[in-house]
Design a protein around this motif. Structure first.
Motif, short mmCIF file in Angstrom:
data_model
loop_
_atom_site.label_atom_id
_atom_site.label_comp_id
_atom_site.label_asym_id
_atom_site.label_seq_id
_atom_site.Cartn_x
_atom_site.Cartn_y
_atom_site.Cartn_z
N ARG A 87 0.86 -1.19 0.00
CA ARG A 87 0.00 0.00 0.00
C ARG A 87 0.89 1.23 0.00
O ARG A 87 1.92 1.26 0.67
CB ARG A 87 -0.90 0.00 1.24
CG ARG A 87 -1.82 1.20 1.35
CD ARG A 87 -2.82 1.05 2.49
NE ARG A 87 -3.66 -0.13 2.28
CZ ARG A 87 -3.61 -1.24 3.03
NH1 ARG A 87 -2.78 -1.30 4.05
NH2 ARG A 87 -4.38 -2.26 2.75
N TRP A 89 0.48 5.13 0.88
CA TRP A 89 -0.30 6.23 1.42
C TRP A 89 0.30 7.56 0.98
O TRP A 89 1.52 7.71 0.95
CB TRP A 89 -0.28 6.22 2.95
CG TRP A 89 -1.18 5.22 3.60
CD1 TRP A 89 -0.82 4.01 4.12
CD2 TRP A 89 -2.57 5.37 3.85
NE1 TRP A 89 -1.90 3.39 4.66
CE2 TRP A 89 -3.00 4.21 4.51
CE3 TRP A 89 -3.50 6.37 3.56
CZ2 TRP A 89 -4.32 4.03 4.90
CZ3 TRP A 89 -4.81 6.18 3.95
CH2 TRP A 89 -5.21 5.02 4.61
N ILE A 91 -0.26 11.23 2.59
CA ILE A 91 -0.92 11.88 3.72
C ILE A 91 -0.45 13.32 3.79
O ILE A 91 0.75 13.59 3.79
CB ILE A 91 -0.60 11.14 5.04
CG1 ILE A 91 -1.03 9.67 4.94
CG2 ILE A 91 -1.27 11.84 6.23
CD1 ILE A 91 -0.57 8.80 6.08
N GLY A 101 -5.66 11.64 3.93
CA GLY A 101 -4.82 10.66 3.25
C GLY A 101 -5.57 9.91 2.17
O GLY A 101 -6.80 9.82 2.19
N ALA A 103 -4.98 6.32 -0.58
CA ALA A 103 -4.24 5.13 -1.01
C ALA A 103 -5.12 4.44 -2.05
O ALA A 103 -6.34 4.64 -2.06
CB ALA A 103 -3.95 4.20 0.18
#
Length: 173
Positions: A87, A89, A91, A101, A103
């Motif tokens: 994953r 992210w 943010i 955030g 993803a």
């Protein structure tokens, strides 16, 4: 007595309040996720079902890069059944104590709030389940313990019902 019972139940349930990030504003050590997740972080965790039984365990490597505007956090999970998940992210800090955030497997925008040693992150994640993906709400709480250690406790819900819990221990390199 039957007339008094509804009043007693009302008082009992109305006195229960939900935990809020602001409750931790004077706690130490202060967590700033853009600093804590900068660089390499190792994690160990377990996923529990709604009855508390441990369903799966994992180890994860995380690498964060904060450019002054946004934190890019790459996560690689290795589950005890051999599954590998990744994953990324992104943010951003959008206020003094507020974060947003995204993803690829997050539905919409994740919203974060940080006060003192606590960081709360709420989002909906697409989770693989029986050859399809289902949307599960995550209510994440991360508590910084010291400069290197943090603990994450997440409650997972679907249609407002608890379907599991996730516990994660982080160690910063």
């Amino acid at each position: 007595m039957r007339l008094l019972l509804p009043f007693i139940l009302f008082l009992l349930f109305s006195s229960c309040s939900e935990m809020k990030p602001e409750d931790y504003k004077n706690t130490k050590p202060e967590i700033k996720i853009e600093e804590y997740f900068q660089g390499n972080v190792k994690a160990w965790g377990m996923l529990q079902g709604r009855s508390g039984e441990v369903k799966r365990q994992f180890v994860a490597d995380m690498k964060g890069n904060f450019d002054g505007q946004k934190l890019i956090l790459d996560e690689t999970f290795i589950w005890n059944d051999g599954e590998k998940q990744e994953r990324r992210w992104t943010i951003k800090k959008v206020g003094e104590n507020r974060y947003e955030g995204t993803a690829p497997d997050v539905v919409g925008l994740a919203k974060g709030v940080s006060y003192g040693s606590a960081f709360k992150f709420e989002y909906k994640l697409l989770v693989p389940y029986k050859d399809k993906k289902i949307k599960v709400k995550f209510d994440d709480w991360i508590f910084k313990q010291d400069d290197k250690t943090a603990i994450n406790k997440a409650t997972l819900t679907k249609f407002g019902f608890k379907v599991g819990e996730l516990t994660v221990f982080f160690i910063k390199d």
